[in-house]
Write an enzyme that holds these catalytic residues in place. Structure first.
Site, mmCIF file in Angstrom:
data_model
loop_
_atom_site.group_PDB
_atom_site.id
_atom_site.type_symbol
_atom_site.label_atom_id
_atom_site.label_comp_id
_atom_site.label_asym_id
_atom_site.label_seq_id
_atom_site.Cartn_x
_atom_site.Cartn_y
_atom_site.Cartn_z
ATOM 1 N N ASP A 9 0.890 -1.149 0.000
ATOM 2 C CA ASP A 9 0.000 0.000 0.000
ATOM 3 C C ASP A 9 0.932 1.204 0.000
ATOM 4 O O ASP A 9 1.781 1.325 0.890
ATOM 5 C CB ASP A 9 -0.844 -0.041 1.284
ATOM 6 C CG ASP A 9 -1.811 1.125 1.385
ATOM 7 O OD1 ASP A 9 -1.503 2.204 0.846
ATOM 8 O OD2 ASP A 9 -2.861 0.946 2.016
ATOM 9 N N ILE A 10 0.816 2.065 -0.990
ATOM 10 C CA ILE A 10 1.798 3.147 -1.150
ATOM 11 C C ILE A 10 1.861 4.047 0.091
ATOM 12 O O ILE A 10 2.891 4.657 0.376
ATOM 13 C CB ILE A 10 1.507 3.977 -2.430
ATOM 14 C CG1 ILE A 10 2.771 4.748 -2.848
ATOM 15 C CG2 ILE A 10 0.318 4.916 -2.250
ATOM 16 C CD1 ILE A 10 2.757 5.246 -4.258
ATOM 17 N N ASN A 23 -7.013 13.589 -9.610
ATOM 18 C CA ASN A 23 -7.778 14.123 -10.749
ATOM 19 C C ASN A 23 -7.522 15.624 -10.814
ATOM 20 O O ASN A 23 -6.906 16.191 -9.914
ATOM 21 C CB ASN A 23 -9.274 13.796 -10.625
ATOM 22 C CG ASN A 23 -9.850 14.366 -9.345
ATOM 23 O OD1 ASN A 23 -9.746 15.564 -9.077
ATOM 24 N ND2 ASN A 23 -10.435 13.500 -8.519
ATOM 25 N N GLY A 31 -9.922 5.406 -5.227
ATOM 26 C CA GLY A 31 -8.648 4.729 -5.474
ATOM 27 C C GLY A 31 -7.532 5.173 -4.550
ATOM 28 O O GLY A 31 -7.749 5.449 -3.358
ATOM 29 N N VAL A 32 -6.344 5.278 -5.117
ATOM 30 C CA VAL A 32 -5.176 5.623 -4.308
ATOM 31 C C VAL A 32 -5.288 7.061 -3.782
ATOM 32 O O VAL A 32 -4.842 7.383 -2.676
ATOM 33 C CB VAL A 32 -3.874 5.360 -5.121
ATOM 34 C CG1 VAL A 32 -3.689 6.344 -6.244
ATOM 35 C CG2 VAL A 32 -2.661 5.339 -4.229
ATOM 36 N N ASP A 33 -5.942 7.905 -4.566
ATOM 37 C CA ASP A 33 -6.155 9.311 -4.181
ATOM 38 C C ASP A 33 -6.951 9.395 -2.868
ATOM 39 O O ASP A 33 -6.532 10.047 -1.892
ATOM 40 C CB ASP A 33 -6.923 9.983 -5.344
ATOM 41 C CG ASP A 33 -6.967 11.499 -5.242
ATOM 42 O OD1 ASP A 33 -6.233 12.047 -4.393
ATOM 43 O OD2 ASP A 33 -7.730 12.121 -6.012
ATOM 44 N N SER A 116 -3.020 5.963 -13.614
ATOM 45 C CA SER A 116 -4.060 5.768 -14.649
ATOM 46 C C SER A 116 -4.561 4.333 -14.791
ATOM 47 O O SER A 116 -5.464 4.079 -15.586
ATOM 48 C CB SER A 116 -3.582 6.228 -16.042
ATOM 49 O OG SER A 116 -3.679 7.618 -16.151
HETATM 50 N N1 AR6 Z 1 -1.366 1.879 -2.888
HETATM 51 C C1 AR6 Z 1 -0.825 1.649 -4.127
HETATM 52 N N2 AR6 Z 1 -1.566 1.527 -5.234
HETATM 53 C C2 AR6 Z 1 -2.908 1.653 -5.105
HETATM 54 C C3 AR6 Z 1 -3.560 1.909 -3.857
HETATM 55 C C4 AR6 Z 1 -2.713 2.021 -2.733
HETATM 56 N N3 AR6 Z 1 -3.214 2.253 -1.535
HETATM 57 N N4 AR6 Z 1 -4.896 1.960 -4.098
HETATM 58 C C5 AR6 Z 1 -5.094 1.751 -5.399
HETATM 59 N N5 AR6 Z 1 -3.904 1.550 -6.020
HETATM 60 P P1 AR6 Z 1 -6.545 4.728 -9.302
HETATM 61 P P2 AR6 Z 1 -6.208 6.315 -11.747
HETATM 62 C C6 AR6 Z 1 -3.598 1.285 -7.430
HETATM 63 O O1 AR6 Z 1 -7.929 4.386 -9.679
HETATM 64 O O2 AR6 Z 1 -6.476 5.127 -12.593
HETATM 65 C C7 AR6 Z 1 -9.368 8.610 -8.361
HETATM 66 O O3 AR6 Z 1 -10.702 8.693 -8.031
HETATM 67 C C8 AR6 Z 1 -4.699 0.681 -8.262
HETATM 68 O O4 AR6 Z 1 -4.728 -0.742 -8.124
HETATM 69 O O5 AR6 Z 1 -6.282 5.082 -7.894
HETATM 70 O O6 AR6 Z 1 -5.044 7.190 -12.115
HETATM 71 C C9 AR6 Z 1 -8.758 9.988 -8.676
HETATM 72 O O7 AR6 Z 1 -9.334 11.010 -7.903
HETATM 73 C C10 AR6 Z 1 -4.279 1.092 -9.649
HETATM 74 O O8 AR6 Z 1 -3.377 0.132 -10.213
HETATM 75 O O9 AR6 Z 1 -5.973 5.970 -10.197
HETATM 76 C C11 AR6 Z 1 -9.069 10.133 -10.128
HETATM 77 O O10 AR6 Z 1 -10.388 10.611 -10.329
HETATM 78 C C12 AR6 Z 1 -3.516 2.389 -9.451
HETATM 79 O O11 AR6 Z 1 -3.333 2.528 -8.042
HETATM 80 C C13 AR6 Z 1 -8.956 8.740 -10.666
HETATM 81 O O12 AR6 Z 1 -9.226 7.876 -9.562
HETATM 82 C C14 AR6 Z 1 -4.227 3.623 -9.950
HETATM 83 O O13 AR6 Z 1 -5.627 3.512 -9.720
HETATM 84 C C15 AR6 Z 1 -7.557 8.441 -11.140
HETATM 85 O O14 AR6 Z 1 -7.533 7.172 -11.721
#
Ligand code: AR6
Length: 324
Positions: A9-10, A23, A31-33, A116
């Site tokens: 987990d980052i 975003n 997600g990660v955000d 992404s």
């Molecule tokens: N640690 C590491 N990686 C993670 C974690 C974590 N805790 N949680 C998710 N991932 P995403 P995007 C991975 O959707 O595609 C948000 O709503 C996940 O498995 O977080 O760039 C923003 O506000 C995936 O491989 O980001 C934007 O609206 C990667 O992180 C939108 O999502 C990216 O997934 C951005 O979408």
């Protein structure tokens, strides 16, 4: 200096900066955000509100607040729309701009999620390729430790073709070893022939005798010379840290880890037999009873010396990765 691919987990990665896949509002999301905002606390949102958003491909920086990092770099990846809408260039810009900011703020270590590749639907294997290419390019000019943090292993895969080629190779080799040992028990003459291991004759007996007392360190330095490489070309290509390389170079009896020894065999673009010889100097072998060894054999036989592709494959098969 090296690039590490890790599963975590980052938010738990201890380094100077972590990158957030945000975003364009920079006001949080899923997600990660969402995960980063939740753990960093409300003050992060307060600082983000002052940044005036962020365009796709660009990056902005804030403090890390309750996270174990000094900074959070927020970047906005492209939404995948099939690949013909400039997605790749925008994703590349995310990595370039984030790394540039990290450098400006004196960061020695940075961790990236696979930008992404979640809600924005960029195919994970392609997203990983962009990440490794951009980070590798950056690391050839700058000293930094960079992590790609993979969260969700089940949805992660190296390119399907490579994965299935390696999978079949492993299956064939296991089958071959199995048939060989079964036939040997039955006393079959043909089966007692050695396994079909590809063999090159690039090492002659005389060379082997003169090199018998050479240590791993000495052989490595000699091979770097013979290949016309510089030290830094070699250790960077091996994904090995400069400090570790110096230790190996300055101590002729240095005993490297197997993953380091193999990384140098890859960096030097050795044949399978040459690679076996080099790593044997460090007391290791490549056998056909270990998945790690078989994967390395696959890449050596195919003369694919791209250490990051090898590491992605090792990662996909749950094996330890090469280099440091
Ligand atoms: N640690 C590491 N990686 C993670 C974690 C974590 N805790 N949680 C998710 N991932 P995403 P995007 C991975 O959707 O595609 C948000 O709503 C996940 O498995 O977080 O760039 C923003 O506000 C995936 O491989 O980001 C934007 O609206 C990667 O992180 C939108 O999502 C990216 O997934 C951005 O979408």
């Amino acid at each position: 200096m090296p690039l590490h691919i890790i599963r975590n987990d980052i938010r738990n990665v201890e380094c100077d900066a972590i990158v957030n896949a945000a975003n364009s509002s920079l006001l949080g999301g899923g997600g990660v955000d969402g995960a980063i905002h939740r753990k960093a606390g409300k003050e992060l949102l307060e600082e983000c509100k002052k940044l005036g958003g962020c365009r796709t491909g660009e990056a902005k920086i804030t403090k890390g607040y309750k996270l174990p990092c000094k900074y959070i770099i927020h970047t906005v990846g492209p939404v995948w729309q099939g690949g013909n809408n400039g997605e790749k260039a925008l994703l590349e810009a995310c990595y370039r701009n984030s790394l540039k900011l990290a450098l400006e703020y004196g960061c020695e270590s940075v961790a990236f999620p696979l930008i992404s590749s979640g809600a924005y639907r960029y195919p994970k294997d392609k997203a990983l390729r962009v990440a490794t290419d951009m980070i590798t390019e950056f690391l050839s000019y700058h000293d930094m430790t960079v992590y790609i943090v993979i969260f969700d292993k089940s949805s992660f895969a190296v390119s399907e073709k490579l994965f299935s080629d390696v999978r079949s190779f492993i299956d064939d080799v296991y089958a071959e070893v199995h048939t060989y040992s079964r036939n040997r028990m039955l006393g079959s003459f043909e089966a007692s022939m050695p396994m079909a291991v590809s063999c090159d004759r690039s090492i002659c007996l005389e060379d082997m005798i003169t090199e018998i007392d050479e240590s791993f360190s000495q052989m490595l330095i000699r091979k770097i010379d013979e290949k016309g490489m510089t030290d830094s070309e070699c250790y960077k290509k091996a994904n090995v840290d400069r400090k570790l390389f110096s230790k190996i170079k300055n101590d002729i009896n240095y005993h490297p880890k197997k993953t380091t020894a193999v990384a140098f065999a890859i960096a030097l673009e050795l044949t399978l037999n040459e690679a076996r010889e080099l790593i044997s100097k460090a007391g290791y072998s490549l056998t056909r009873s270990s998945k790690f060894d078989i994967i390395i054999e696959y890449f050596l036989l195919n003369k694919n010396y791209n250490i990051f592709e090898i590491n992605e494959t090792l990662f996909a098969f749950d094996q330890v990765m090469l280099g440091v």
